[in-house]
Design a protein around this motif. Sequence first.
Motif, PDB file in Angstrom:
ATOM      1  N   LEU A 188     -39.224  47.942  54.209  1.00  0.00           N
ATOM      2  CA  LEU A 188     -38.689  48.074  52.045  1.00  0.00           C
ATOM      3  C   LEU A 188     -38.613  48.518  51.426  1.00  0.00           C
TER       4      LEU A 188
ATOM      5  N   ALA B  24     -45.847  38.806  51.910  1.00  0.00           N
ATOM      6  CA  ALA B  24     -44.481  38.252  52.522  1.00  0.00           C
ATOM      7  C   ALA B  24     -44.778  39.789  53.354  1.00  0.00           C
TER       8      ALA B  24
ATOM      9  N   HIS C  57     -34.795  44.036  43.421  1.00  0.00           N
ATOM     10  CA  HIS C  57     -33.330  43.008  44.141  1.00  0.00           C
ATOM     11  C   HIS C  57     -32.407  42.836  43.227  1.00  0.00           C
TER      12      HIS C  57
ATOM     13  N   SER D 182     -39.539  44.697  40.192  1.00  0.00           N
ATOM     14  CA  SER D 182     -39.351  44.141  41.339  1.00  0.00           C
ATOM     15  C   SER D 182     -38.128  43.378  41.688  1.00  0.00           C
ATOM     16  N   SER D 183     -37.498  42.661  40.108  1.00  0.00           N
ATOM     17  CA  SER D 183     -36.351  42.244  39.584  1.00  0.00           C
ATOM     18  C   SER D 183     -35.477  42.887  39.663  1.00  0.00           C
TER      19      SER D 183
ATOM     20  N   ASP E 164     -46.977  45.707  49.867  1.00  0.00           N
ATOM     21  CA  ASP E 164     -45.969  44.597  48.813  1.00  0.00           C
ATOM     22  C   ASP E 164     -44.376  45.668  47.820  1.00  0.00           C
ATOM     23  N   ALA E 165     -44.403  45.444  46.630  1.00  0.00           N
ATOM     24  CA  ALA E 165     -43.349  46.092  46.707  1.00  0.00           C
ATOM     25  C   ALA E 165     -44.300  47.331  45.532  1.00  0.00           C
TER      26      ALA E 165
ATOM     27  N   SER F 261     -46.810  37.649  39.797  1.00  0.00           N
ATOM     28  CA  SER F 261     -45.579  36.749  38.885  1.00  0.00           C
ATOM     29  C   SER F 261     -45.820  35.826  39.849  1.00  0.00           C
TER      30      SER F 261
ATOM     31  N   GLN G 117     -31.350  32.618  41.459  1.00  0.00           N
ATOM     32  CA  GLN G 117     -32.443  32.782  42.386  1.00  0.00           C
ATOM     33  C   GLN G 117     -32.654  32.431  44.453  1.00  0.00           C
TER      34      GLN G 117
ATOM     35  N   ARG H 120     -40.507  35.658  28.997  1.00  0.00           N
ATOM     36  CA  ARG H 120     -40.322  35.455  30.498  1.00  0.00           C
ATOM     37  C   ARG H 120     -40.267  33.993  30.748  1.00  0.00           C
TER      38      ARG H 120
ATOM     39  N   LYS I 254     -39.583  40.448  54.621  1.00  0.00           N
ATOM     40  CA  LYS I 254     -39.621  40.489  52.484  1.00  0.00           C
ATOM     41  C   LYS I 254     -38.636  40.076  52.698  1.00  0.00           C
ATOM     42  N   TYR I 255     -38.586  39.540  50.973  1.00  0.00           N
ATOM     43  CA  TYR I 255     -37.285  38.457  50.521  1.00  0.00           C
ATOM     44  C   TYR I 255     -37.226  39.598  49.417  1.00  0.00           C
ATOM     45  N   TRP I 256     -36.088  40.694  49.861  1.00  0.00           N
ATOM     46  CA  TRP I 256     -35.045  41.244  49.086  1.00  0.00           C
ATOM     47  C   TRP I 256     -34.103  41.812  48.796  1.00  0.00           C
TER      48      TRP I 256
ATOM     49  N   GLY J 101     -38.862  30.344  38.429  1.00  0.00           N
ATOM     50  CA  GLY J 101     -39.554  31.628  37.363  1.00  0.00           C
ATOM     51  C   GLY J 101     -40.039  32.804  38.554  1.00  0.00           C
ATOM     52  N   SER J 102     -40.234  32.381  39.553  1.00  0.00           N
ATOM     53  CA  SER J 102     -39.882  34.370  40.208  1.00  0.00           C
ATOM     54  C   SER J 102     -39.853  33.804  42.088  1.00  0.00           C
ATOM     55  N   GLY J 103     -38.939  34.601  42.257  1.00  0.00           N
ATOM     56  CA  GLY J 103     -38.664  33.914  44.127  1.00  0.00           C
ATOM     57  C   GLY J 103     -39.791  33.818  45.186  1.00  0.00           C
TER      58      GLY J 103
HETATM   59  C1  DP6 Z   1     -41.692  42.660  48.125  1.00  0.00           C
HETATM   60  O1  DP6 Z   1     -40.329  37.384  44.139  1.00  0.00           O
HETATM   61  O2  DP6 Z   1     -40.983  39.611  43.076  1.00  0.00           O
HETATM   62  O3  DP6 Z   1     -43.185  40.949  47.134  1.00  0.00           O
HETATM   63  O4  DP6 Z   1     -37.657  37.198  42.063  1.00  0.00           O
HETATM   64  O5  DP6 Z   1     -37.477  38.669  40.231  1.00  0.00           O
HETATM   65  O6  DP6 Z   1     -39.393  37.576  40.616  1.00  0.00           O
HETATM   66  P1  DP6 Z   1     -38.043  38.058  41.423  1.00  0.00           P
HETATM   67  O7  DP6 Z   1     -38.776  38.406  42.257  1.00  0.00           O
HETATM   68  P2  DP6 Z   1     -40.475  38.888  43.362  1.00  0.00           P
HETATM   69  O8  DP6 Z   1     -39.307  39.667  44.241  1.00  0.00           O
HETATM   70  C2  DP6 Z   1     -40.983  40.151  45.832  1.00  0.00           C
HETATM   71  C3  DP6 Z   1     -40.673  40.538  46.869  1.00  0.00           C
HETATM   72  C4  DP6 Z   1     -41.431  41.814  47.234  1.00  0.00           C
HETATM   73  C5  DP6 Z   1     -41.284  40.050  49.363  1.00  0.00           C
HETATM   74  C6  DP6 Z   1     -42.063  39.355  49.046  1.00  0.00           C
HETATM   75  O9  DP6 Z   1     -42.447  39.094  47.812  1.00  0.00           O
HETATM   76  O10 DP6 Z   1     -40.960  38.191  49.709  1.00  0.00           O
END
Ligand code: DP6
Length: 381
Positions: free
Chosen positions: A281, A39, A235, A231-232, A322-323, A134, A50, A97, A42-44, A173-175
Amino acid sequence: MKKYINPNLLIDWNLKETETDRKRERNGGYRWKSPSNLAIIKYWGKHGNQLPRNPSISMTLQAAFTETQMNYYLATGKNQLVTFSYNGKENKAFAARIIRFFDSLRPVFPFIDDFEYDMYSTNSFPHGSGIASSASAMSAVALCLCDIEREHFGTLQDDEAFYEKASYVARLGSGSAARSVYGGWTEWGTHECDPSLTDYWATQLTEIHPSFQHMKDMILITSSAEKSVSSSAGHQLMEGNVYADVRYQQAKDRIPLLLSALKTGDWGTFGKIAENEALTLHALMMSSEESYILMHPNSLAIIEIIREYRRETGHHVYFSLDAGPNIHMLYPAAIDIEVRKFVDERLEQYCQGGQIIYDQVGIGPERQESDLGIYSSFVQS
Ligand code: DP6
């Protein structure tokens, strides 16, 4: 989002015409190779089932992928719903999982309990290299499940419908996996710029300048230690973070800027956003109620050297993270030879065991030929 809650996806075995039909449809298998992604925005932070707190944009990788063979059999009720092996070794933690993932999928795939599933999976990147797995793992599973739906119900025949649903399912399963079902560049999450976007699945970006279509991502592995905070959990910690609201707004404000940079080939704006997103992040992790640091001293050393090299040469070479502690070095393909030389001379020494993954923007998931009999050779390869 009611669109994918479908109580009709139940198999009526009595309607199958012949015993041969029934037998054939009781067993099967699918196999997908699905990539990881990085990303840039970032999705955070997430909420509900989800759903992201802010929109994100990512590039799909090419060299970093998971390959999963999913075999299914008519359920006997005697076995566990899912068994999972990774690199030929049973992995109970990951099976648990996937079982939780399947539990969340019952309203979407009511047929899920008709079968038991054996999954065999390998990653192209070394285990413990710190690459987020993931996204690739969950998207591969989602794609296999959509294939099972297509086979038994004749649905999802056109590619657009197939990948949209795969993205919806992968998200559960994972965002970040929602973004891995497409090649190139992907956007996920509602945004006022474009009312067609949704939090429920990702879409592929189509207007991308050629230099970003072929962008390189050299992944410099600084540490392969297991992440101390998942990561979970990360979040979750955003819920109490005092900077959370400002952060979500910042990500939203950056979407149109990044979209325009990707379209016009504006590397300067791209680089500023990419680096600031990565550092933001990690700053959010450091400033959360339970503070934690995932960067390694060598991550900082590499960041300094990349910035120095940029000042010296004027080249568009930027970093993201990334994280985890590994550095993704992003640059145009046109300067690949020069950049590789720079890495050999000045950066390789900061990588654990000299580990580097030479990656780039990828073409997206690929369905592989499934062969129920060959999984044992597949897991050893
Ligand atoms: C920092 O998708 O691993 O990579 O939904 O809990 O499985 P869950 O989280 P995840 O979070 C990714 C966070 C990141 C930023 C991103 O990929 O956007």
